[in-house]
Design a protein around this motif. Structure first.
Motif, PDB file in Angstrom:
ATOM      1  N   GLN A  73       0.601  -1.269  -0.094  1.00  0.00           N
ATOM      2  CA  GLN A  73       0.070   0.180   0.020  1.00  0.00           C
ATOM      3  C   GLN A  73       0.856   1.266   0.057  1.00  0.00           C
ATOM      4  O   GLN A  73       0.530   2.253   0.624  1.00  0.00           O
ATOM      5  N   HIS A  87      -6.474   3.037   1.993  1.00  0.00           N
ATOM      6  CA  HIS A  87      -7.499   2.139   2.169  1.00  0.00           C
ATOM      7  C   HIS A  87      -8.797   3.016   3.025  1.00  0.00           C
ATOM      8  O   HIS A  87      -8.311   3.803   3.566  1.00  0.00           O
ATOM      9  N   SER A 129     -10.105   1.309   5.333  1.00  0.00           N
ATOM     10  CA  SER A 129     -10.226   0.423   6.719  1.00  0.00           C
ATOM     11  C   SER A 129      -9.848   1.398   7.833  1.00  0.00           C
ATOM     12  O   SER A 129     -10.699   0.977   9.012  1.00  0.00           O
ATOM     13  N   GLN A 151     -13.136   1.854   9.827  1.00  0.00           N
ATOM     14  CA  GLN A 151     -13.508   0.777  11.000  1.00  0.00           C
ATOM     15  C   GLN A 151     -12.893   1.229  12.431  1.00  0.00           C
ATOM     16  O   GLN A 151     -13.691   1.434  13.302  1.00  0.00           O
ATOM     17  N   GLN A 183     -12.982   3.015  -2.567  1.00  0.00           N
ATOM     18  CA  GLN A 183     -13.305   1.655  -1.951  1.00  0.00           C
ATOM     19  C   GLN A 183     -14.687   1.890  -1.182  1.00  0.00           C
ATOM     20  O   GLN A 183     -15.144   3.049  -0.866  1.00  0.00           O
ATOM     21  N   GLU A 239     -15.901   0.207   2.670  1.00  0.00           N
ATOM     22  CA  GLU A 239     -15.408  -0.586   3.781  1.00  0.00           C
ATOM     23  C   GLU A 239     -16.633  -1.003   4.459  1.00  0.00           C
ATOM     24  O   GLU A 239     -17.613  -0.125   4.804  1.00  0.00           O
ATOM     25  N   PHE A 295      -4.888 -10.647   5.839  1.00  0.00           N
ATOM     26  CA  PHE A 295      -4.750  -9.147   6.152  1.00  0.00           C
ATOM     27  C   PHE A 295      -4.307  -9.038   7.633  1.00  0.00           C
ATOM     28  O   PHE A 295      -4.740  -9.863   8.554  1.00  0.00           O
ATOM     29  N   PHE A 319      -5.357  -6.952   9.738  1.00  0.00           N
ATOM     30  CA  PHE A 319      -6.438  -6.548  10.530  1.00  0.00           C
ATOM     31  C   PHE A 319      -7.536  -7.852  10.712  1.00  0.00           C
ATOM     32  O   PHE A 319      -8.605  -7.261  11.310  1.00  0.00           O
ATOM     33  N   THR A 320      -7.437  -8.801   9.973  1.00  0.00           N
ATOM     34  CA  THR A 320      -8.485  -9.767  10.231  1.00  0.00           C
ATOM     35  C   THR A 320      -7.653 -11.156  10.435  1.00  0.00           C
ATOM     36  O   THR A 320      -6.846 -11.369   9.818  1.00  0.00           O
ATOM     37  N   GLY A 335     -11.660  -8.373  -0.289  1.00  0.00           N
ATOM     38  CA  GLY A 335     -10.971  -8.968   0.780  1.00  0.00           C
ATOM     39  C   GLY A 335     -12.003  -8.569   2.203  1.00  0.00           C
ATOM     40  O   GLY A 335     -12.678  -7.791   2.105  1.00  0.00           O
ATOM     41  N   ALA A 336     -11.870  -9.819   3.057  1.00  0.00           N
ATOM     42  CA  ALA A 336     -12.600  -9.795   3.934  1.00  0.00           C
ATOM     43  C   ALA A 336     -12.099 -10.373   5.359  1.00  0.00           C
ATOM     44  O   ALA A 336     -11.057 -11.145   5.129  1.00  0.00           O
ATOM     45  N   GLY A 337     -12.762 -10.806   6.328  1.00  0.00           N
ATOM     46  CA  GLY A 337     -12.604 -11.493   7.237  1.00  0.00           C
ATOM     47  C   GLY A 337     -13.034 -11.212   8.626  1.00  0.00           C
ATOM     48  O   GLY A 337     -14.163 -10.506   8.741  1.00  0.00           O
ATOM     49  N   ALA A 343     -15.357  -7.833   8.703  1.00  0.00           N
ATOM     50  CA  ALA A 343     -14.954  -6.748   7.819  1.00  0.00           C
ATOM     51  C   ALA A 343     -15.024  -7.107   6.512  1.00  0.00           C
ATOM     52  O   ALA A 343     -14.432  -8.349   6.230  1.00  0.00           O
ATOM     53  N   PHE A 344     -15.008  -5.946   5.753  1.00  0.00           N
ATOM     54  CA  PHE A 344     -14.715  -6.322   4.418  1.00  0.00           C
ATOM     55  C   PHE A 344     -14.450  -5.048   3.576  1.00  0.00           C
ATOM     56  O   PHE A 344     -14.844  -3.871   4.039  1.00  0.00           O
ATOM     57  N   GLY A 345     -13.649  -5.110   2.564  1.00  0.00           N
ATOM     58  CA  GLY A 345     -13.099  -4.025   1.895  1.00  0.00           C
ATOM     59  C   GLY A 345     -13.366  -4.160   0.364  1.00  0.00           C
ATOM     60  O   GLY A 345     -12.858  -5.206  -0.273  1.00  0.00           O
TER      61      GLY A 345
END
Ligand code: DAH
Length: 341
Positions: free
Chosen positions: A156, A170, A172, A175, A209, A211, A249, A251-252, A283-285, A306-308
């Motif tokens: 990134q 992003h 994120s 969140q 994006q 989120e 990721f 964060f997940t 992407g998610a988790g 979460a997902f983005g």
């Protein structure tokens, strides 16, 4: 004398008949019956007329004056009408001509897709929370479990103002900002622009994006799957399926990458999905416990998903757009295709 009067009358008649504009008519009128006109001059000459002829003379000149004035007035009326007619003609509107079609604008394809995505989730009870585009290192990385020098930062790479202030890479951070100010249950979407040092047919230095974050008691991957199934069926079609692939990721935990069945071949395999029948969409988790704790949420009590996703990516898949730049070139021929009216 009589002849002279007749001569003036005839001359006036001929001058008037030759005139076809109001302006020149008024000029000639002044030359005959105006203050310094020839008929007034005759009246001024009365003093040289013998006294016994004066009354008769005066009457004749006055008659002449009346006649010539009447001739001018007649012509004035004719010219006025003529001018009016010309004016009407030149200003006439042909009401049988087809009208000019007003050019109507339309939503940009990115806004169409953004609205569809937001509406799909708003229908499931989500609220919108927009974070800032200029972020701190803390919100963009550290609070998302991406400490300084973490390799995930390389993916990134972005634009820094100072060591600590940057254009967000992003959405994120939305969140973290939400969890800091809101108590669970949380159900938010954070849409917006993001920036990365990236530029090719499918990447742009600026893109959009959305989120998503849900924090509540007992949130699991099943909730994520159900939520995303509902979303893809709203944005693509009812037959669209999702599949999870393990991913990473910071964060997940666990993290997944989510694929959808190809909207062009519906899973058969085609050029859009490179023969696989599936297209990666987001992407998610499950929100990493560390992330919950850093934002002040008790990870023993609550869990989150979460997902983005990239709006450009969804738009490119949905509308079959091969190059991301097409979305930013403001080419009207391209944009008008999305005018649904
Ligand atoms: N922030 C990630 C990116 O920009 C996308 C993402 C992946 C967001 C997984 C998430 C997530 O919330 O759970 O690549």
């Amino acid at each position: 004398m009589q002849d002279k009067f007749e001569e003036i009358r005839q001359k006036a008649l001929s001058d008037i008949s030759k005139t076809d504009t109001m302006r020149s008519l008024l000029e000639i009128k002044a030359a005959y019956v105006g203050k310094n006109g020839s008929i007034r001059a005759l009246l001024r000459g009365m003093k040289d007329i013998p006294a016994d002829e004066r009354a008769a003379f005066g009457k004749i000149v006055n008659d002449l004056n009346d006649q010539v004035t009447a001739l001018f007035e007649d012509k004035e009326a004719i010219l006025k009408e003529k001018e009016l007619n010309e004016k009407y003609k030149s200003q006439a509107v042909d009401i049988t001509l087809p009208g000019k079609k007003p050019q109507s604008g339309s939503l940009h394809p990115l806004n169409i897709v953004k609205n569809e995505i937001l509406n799909a989730f708003i229908g499931m009870g989500f609220e919108i929370f927009e974070g800032p585009e200029i972020e701190s290192d803390y919100y963009c990385f550290q609070a998302l479990n991406i400490p300084k020098d973490h390799p995930a930062r390389d993916m990134q790479d972005t634009f820094y103002f100072t060591d600590n202030i940057l254009l967000r890479t992003h959405t994120s951070p939305g969140q973290v900002r939400t969890m800091e100010i809101k108590k669970p249950p949380i159900k938010i979407l954070s849409p917006g622009r993001v920036y990365r040092a990236d530029d090719d047919a499918s990447h742009s230095p600026m893109f959009h994006q959305i989120e998503g974050l849900v924090v509540d008691k007992g949130i699991s991957l099943c909730d994520l799957k159900g939520l995303l199934d509902e979303f893809v069926q709203t944005v693509f079609d009812d037959d669209t399926k999702t599949r999870f692939r393990p991913s990473y990721f910071p964060f997940t935990e666990p993290s997944v990458e989510v694929d959808v069945t190809c909207c062009k071949c519906h899973g058969e395999g085609c050029s859009l999905c490179k023969g696989t029948g599936w297209i990666e969409i987001l992407g998610a988790g499950i929100v990493n416990k560390k992330v919950l704790e850093m934002s002040g949420i008790d990870s023993e009590k609550y869990s989150g998903l979460a997902f983005g996703l990239g709006i450009e990516r969804v738009a490119m898949i949905k509308f079959g757009i091969p190059n991301i730049r097409t979305l930013f070139e403001s080419n009207l021929k391209f944009l008008r295709q999305f005018n649904r009216r």
